[in-house]
Design a protein around this motif. Structure first.
Motif, PDB file in Angstrom:
ATOM      1  N   ALA A 394      13.591  -4.316 -13.749  1.00  0.00           N
ATOM      2  CA  ALA A 394      11.665  -4.309 -13.872  1.00  0.00           C
ATOM      3  C   ALA A 394      11.082  -2.865 -13.211  1.00  0.00           C
ATOM      4  CB  ALA A 394      11.202  -5.391 -13.207  1.00  0.00           C
ATOM      5  N   ARG A 395      11.350  -1.317 -14.252  1.00  0.00           N
ATOM      6  CA  ARG A 395      11.105  -0.462 -13.992  1.00  0.00           C
ATOM      7  C   ARG A 395       8.810  -0.194 -13.545  1.00  0.00           C
ATOM      8  NH1 ARG A 395      11.224   4.479 -18.204  1.00  0.00           N
ATOM      9  NH2 ARG A 395       9.326   5.459 -17.223  1.00  0.00           N
ATOM     10  N   LYS A 396       9.001   0.435 -12.284  1.00  0.00           N
ATOM     11  CA  LYS A 396       7.969  -0.187 -12.021  1.00  0.00           C
ATOM     12  C   LYS A 396       7.203   1.314 -11.880  1.00  0.00           C
ATOM     13  CE  LYS A 396       9.752  -3.399  -8.842  1.00  0.00           C
ATOM     14  NZ  LYS A 396      10.734  -3.577  -9.703  1.00  0.00           N
ATOM     15  N   THR A 397       5.555   1.457 -11.685  1.00  0.00           N
ATOM     16  CA  THR A 397       4.803   2.459 -11.401  1.00  0.00           C
ATOM     17  C   THR A 397       4.904   2.042  -9.500  1.00  0.00           C
ATOM     18  OG1 THR A 397       3.968   3.050 -13.496  1.00  0.00           O
ATOM     19  CG2 THR A 397       2.508   3.751 -11.901  1.00  0.00           C
ATOM     20  N   LEU A 428      14.706   6.245  -6.352  1.00  0.00           N
ATOM     21  CA  LEU A 428      13.674   7.333  -6.546  1.00  0.00           C
ATOM     22  C   LEU A 428      13.063   7.343  -8.090  1.00  0.00           C
ATOM     23  CD1 LEU A 428      17.935   8.889  -7.972  1.00  0.00           C
ATOM     24  CD2 LEU A 428      16.094   9.159  -6.033  1.00  0.00           C
ATOM     25  N   CYS A 429      12.171   7.853  -7.870  1.00  0.00           N
ATOM     26  CA  CYS A 429      11.374   8.417  -8.620  1.00  0.00           C
ATOM     27  C   CYS A 429      10.381   9.435  -9.356  1.00  0.00           C
ATOM     28  CB  CYS A 429       9.944   7.373  -8.073  1.00  0.00           C
ATOM     29  SG  CYS A 429      10.082   5.481  -7.124  1.00  0.00           S
ATOM     30  N   VAL A 430      10.392   9.644 -10.637  1.00  0.00           N
ATOM     31  CA  VAL A 430       9.510  11.046 -10.663  1.00  0.00           C
ATOM     32  C   VAL A 430       8.098  11.127 -10.354  1.00  0.00           C
ATOM     33  CG1 VAL A 430      10.142  12.668 -12.545  1.00  0.00           C
ATOM     34  CG2 VAL A 430      12.165  10.779 -12.180  1.00  0.00           C
ATOM     35  N   VAL A 431       7.695  11.774  -9.803  1.00  0.00           N
ATOM     36  CA  VAL A 431       6.734  12.320  -9.715  1.00  0.00           C
ATOM     37  C   VAL A 431       5.413  12.453 -10.785  1.00  0.00           C
ATOM     38  CG1 VAL A 431       4.671  13.373  -8.784  1.00  0.00           C
ATOM     39  CG2 VAL A 431       7.125  12.762  -7.287  1.00  0.00           C
ATOM     40  N   SER A 432       4.713  11.995 -11.537  1.00  0.00           N
ATOM     41  CA  SER A 432       4.012  11.960 -12.143  1.00  0.00           C
ATOM     42  C   SER A 432       2.418  12.520 -12.182  1.00  0.00           C
ATOM     43  CB  SER A 432       4.017  10.860 -13.544  1.00  0.00           C
ATOM     44  OG  SER A 432       3.535   9.989 -12.254  1.00  0.00           O
ATOM     45  N   SER A 433       2.249  12.611 -11.519  1.00  0.00           N
ATOM     46  CA  SER A 433       0.505  12.980 -11.407  1.00  0.00           C
ATOM     47  C   SER A 433       0.636  13.022  -9.355  1.00  0.00           C
ATOM     48  CB  SER A 433      -0.056  12.017 -11.614  1.00  0.00           C
ATOM     49  OG  SER A 433      -0.455  10.711 -11.233  1.00  0.00           O
ATOM     50  N   THR A 441      -6.924  14.279   1.919  1.00  0.00           N
ATOM     51  CA  THR A 441      -5.005  13.005   1.549  1.00  0.00           C
ATOM     52  C   THR A 441      -4.663  13.415  -0.103  1.00  0.00           C
ATOM     53  OG1 THR A 441      -6.209  11.579   0.716  1.00  0.00           O
ATOM     54  CG2 THR A 441      -5.726  11.638   3.820  1.00  0.00           C
ATOM     55  N   LEU A 442      -3.270  12.797  -0.109  1.00  0.00           N
ATOM     56  CA  LEU A 442      -3.009  13.244  -1.566  1.00  0.00           C
ATOM     57  C   LEU A 442      -1.920  11.898  -2.329  1.00  0.00           C
ATOM     58  CD1 LEU A 442      -1.816  15.325  -3.601  1.00  0.00           C
ATOM     59  CD2 LEU A 442       0.611  15.291  -3.013  1.00  0.00           C
ATOM     60  N   THR A 443      -2.591  11.680  -3.561  1.00  0.00           N
ATOM     61  CA  THR A 443      -3.027   9.977  -4.431  1.00  0.00           C
ATOM     62  C   THR A 443      -1.392  11.020  -5.269  1.00  0.00           C
ATOM     63  OG1 THR A 443      -4.877   8.843  -3.697  1.00  0.00           O
ATOM     64  CG2 THR A 443      -3.345   8.374  -5.742  1.00  0.00           C
ATOM     65  N   MET A 444      -0.229  10.222  -5.404  1.00  0.00           N
ATOM     66  CA  MET A 444       0.583  10.523  -5.775  1.00  0.00           C
ATOM     67  C   MET A 444       1.434   9.001  -6.536  1.00  0.00           C
ATOM     68  SD  MET A 444       4.750  11.413  -4.212  1.00  0.00           S
ATOM     69  CE  MET A 444       5.359   9.658  -3.970  1.00  0.00           C
ATOM     70  N   GLU A 445       1.732   9.400  -8.219  1.00  0.00           N
ATOM     71  CA  GLU A 445       2.105   8.183  -8.680  1.00  0.00           C
ATOM     72  C   GLU A 445       3.153   8.392  -9.014  1.00  0.00           C
ATOM     73  OE1 GLU A 445      -0.643   7.225 -11.532  1.00  0.00           O
ATOM     74  OE2 GLU A 445      -1.994   5.963 -10.867  1.00  0.00           O
ATOM     75  N   ALA A 446       4.680   7.251  -9.570  1.00  0.00           N
ATOM     76  CA  ALA A 446       5.534   8.177  -9.353  1.00  0.00           C
ATOM     77  C   ALA A 446       5.940   6.984 -10.672  1.00  0.00           C
ATOM     78  CB  ALA A 446       6.250   7.906  -8.742  1.00  0.00           C
ATOM     79  N   PHE A 447       7.058   7.492 -11.449  1.00  0.00           N
ATOM     80  CA  PHE A 447       7.582   6.095 -11.747  1.00  0.00           C
ATOM     81  C   PHE A 447       9.243   6.040 -11.902  1.00  0.00           C
ATOM     82  CE2 PHE A 447       7.524   9.326 -15.006  1.00  0.00           C
ATOM     83  CZ  PHE A 447       8.920   9.976 -14.910  1.00  0.00           C
ATOM     84  N   GLU A 448       9.935   5.411 -11.803  1.00  0.00           N
ATOM     85  CA  GLU A 448      11.355   4.626 -11.343  1.00  0.00           C
ATOM     86  C   GLU A 448      11.987   5.098 -12.702  1.00  0.00           C
ATOM     87  OE1 GLU A 448      12.059   0.808 -10.914  1.00  0.00           O
ATOM     88  OE2 GLU A 448      11.063   0.413  -8.789  1.00  0.00           O
TER      89      GLU A 448
END
Length: 448
Positions: A394-397, A428-433, A441-448
């Motif tokens: 269930a890969r997640k963001t 482990l996740c890859v930073v996407s934005s 502050t820094l809002t980070m999104e990543a996906f598994e």
């Protein structure tokens, strides 16, 4: 090929027609027709019809097109047909045909012809070696009839082509510099004036570590060639690549996981489509960060550049802010179609990875993927298993907000490990934005 009635046939028909016209009990017209046919047959035995060859009425060539893309070969892919770049030296050979005894002990023989052409095929734009030549799918031994192969480094014309053109009164001779091509002199075409179907197996020659003894090219080397080559690539000889990520992915796909590829690029395509094609065969990704091209690998075995924990996340309502969203797509059976290496029975192979327990509980939810580059069963099966793991987990963001002291070394494309004891999350996740907020502050999104 043209034919006309021989003198014996003509005389026989005339004489036979006259005799037939006076046969008792038979009408004059019918008698002349019967007598003419019989007389013609007898006359043909005495003086057989002569055949004269007037040149090929038509000829068929497997491919001879102007303006088509020239293939680029990576690894040792399946045979290619090539494009005819020269055809000449047509020859016909007369043969006598034996016949059995005729009526009364007489017998007649005819003639037949066989033909040959000399031909050159353009094969590839990059430097290659010749592995095998196939004529109508049958091995045509390398060197037959003075066959010569050129790997793109040639500086002089082929001697056979030059001799043929000289005999025709030509004074300029093609060299085809920079092109991998082959010349096949005096190809036996049998009784047809059309060329047989030829295919050629090539192997790309060393370009850095592009080709190795295991078979196939490391994906990072293929993309590096497409970006840096100044002849058929983008010409970015000094691409600014993140060496750490490129080296790690090269090592992973070249040795650890054996995900080398063999493929032919034989059509015009955008660099983005080409990148997607290559990384799709080993579950990788490309990113651009801090002025450098990052080449990563989606795998739980890749090393993280940093670890992010609860104490680094900005708190909201007293709890570390971390938002986890599941992707909607979910599959429990991945079917992978792949191209088999030469010499393995069949052309396309099928493998799959499935979770039987999940299928029992939720029914089959299939996803079909196609791996066009030549690979092995084991490699294709590993890719199918990776896709399965991605969807079954269930890969997640993941979305987090980092404090000012926590994001100094984080960039888009980084592989980071996000650990939250509060939510029992460790992946482990890859930073996407990355979005810098007004309060720094820094809002980070990543996906598994």
């Amino acid at each position: 090929m043209s034919s006309g009635a021989g003198i014996g046939t003509i005389v026989g028909m005339v004489v036979g027609g006259i005799i037939g016209s006076i046969i008792p009990g038979v009408g004059t017209a019918l008698g002349m027709w019967i007598g003419g046919m019989v007389g013609g047959m007898v006359g043909g035995m005495i003086s057989p019809t002569k055949h004269k060859y007037e040149g090929p009425a038509n000829k068929t060539i497997q491919a001879a097109s102007y303006g088509v893309p020239v293939p680029i070969v990576y690894g040792e892919p399946k045979p290619i047909t090539g494009n005819c770049i020269w055809l000449g030296n047509f020859q016909s050979f007369k043969h006598k045909q034996k016949s059995g005894k005729g009526v009364g002990g007489g017998g007649g023989g005819g003639v037949f012809y066989t033909y040959s052409w000399s031909v050159a095929f353009g094969l590839a734009l990059n430097k290659c070696s010749l592995v095998q030549v196939l004529k109508n799918r049958v091995d045509y031994p390398i060197g037959t009839n003075g066959m010569l192969f050129y790997d793109g480094t040639q500086t002089a014309p082929n001697n056979h082509v030059q001799d043929v053109l000289t005999a025709e009164g030509k004074t300029r001779f093609p060299t085809w510099k920079g092109l991998t091509y082959i010349v096949l002199p005096n190809v036996d075409c049998g009784s047809s004036t059309s060329l047989p179907q030829f295919t050629f197996r090539l192997k790309s020659l060393a370009n850095g570590a592009m080709f190795d003894s295991v078979g196939g090219c490391v994906p990072t080397e293929i993309l590096n060639d497409a970006l840096a080559n100044n002849f058929y690539g983008l010409g970015k000889e000094n691409i600014v690549a993140d060496s750490v990520s490129w080296n790690a992915t090269s090592a992973y796909n070249g040795s650890t996981d054996d995900m080398r590829l063999s493929c032919v690029i034989d059509q015009q395509t955008s660099i983005l489509d080409f990148v997607s094609y290559i990384i799709g065969h080993h579950n990788g990704f490309i990113a651009y960060q801090a002025g450098k091209i990052v080449y990563g690998q989606l795998s739980e075995l890749m090393a993280a550049t940093s670890v992010l924990t609860d104490d680094m996340f900005v708190k909201k309502q007293g709890e570390p802010f971390i938002e986890i969203t599941e992707q909607s797509d979910r599959y429990n059976k991945i079917i992978a179609s792949y191209s088999k290496p030469e010499g393995v029975s069949g052309i396309v192979g099928i493998t799959y990875a499935a979770d039987l327990a999940d299928i029992d509980n939720n029914g089959i939810k299939e996803l079909n993927i196609t791996l066009d580059a030549i690979t092995t069963y084991d490699r294709a099966n590993r890719i199918a298993q990776r896709f399965l793991n991605r969807y079954l987990s269930a890969r997640k963001t993941v979305k987090v907000v980092l404090g000012i002291a926590s994001y100094e070394d984080i960039a888009v494309g980084d592989v980071v490990k996000i650990v939250s004891a509060n939510l029992a999350y460790d992946h482990l996740c890859v930073v996407s934005s990355l979005i810098l907020n007004d309060d720094y502050t820094l809002t980070m999104e990543a996906f598994e």
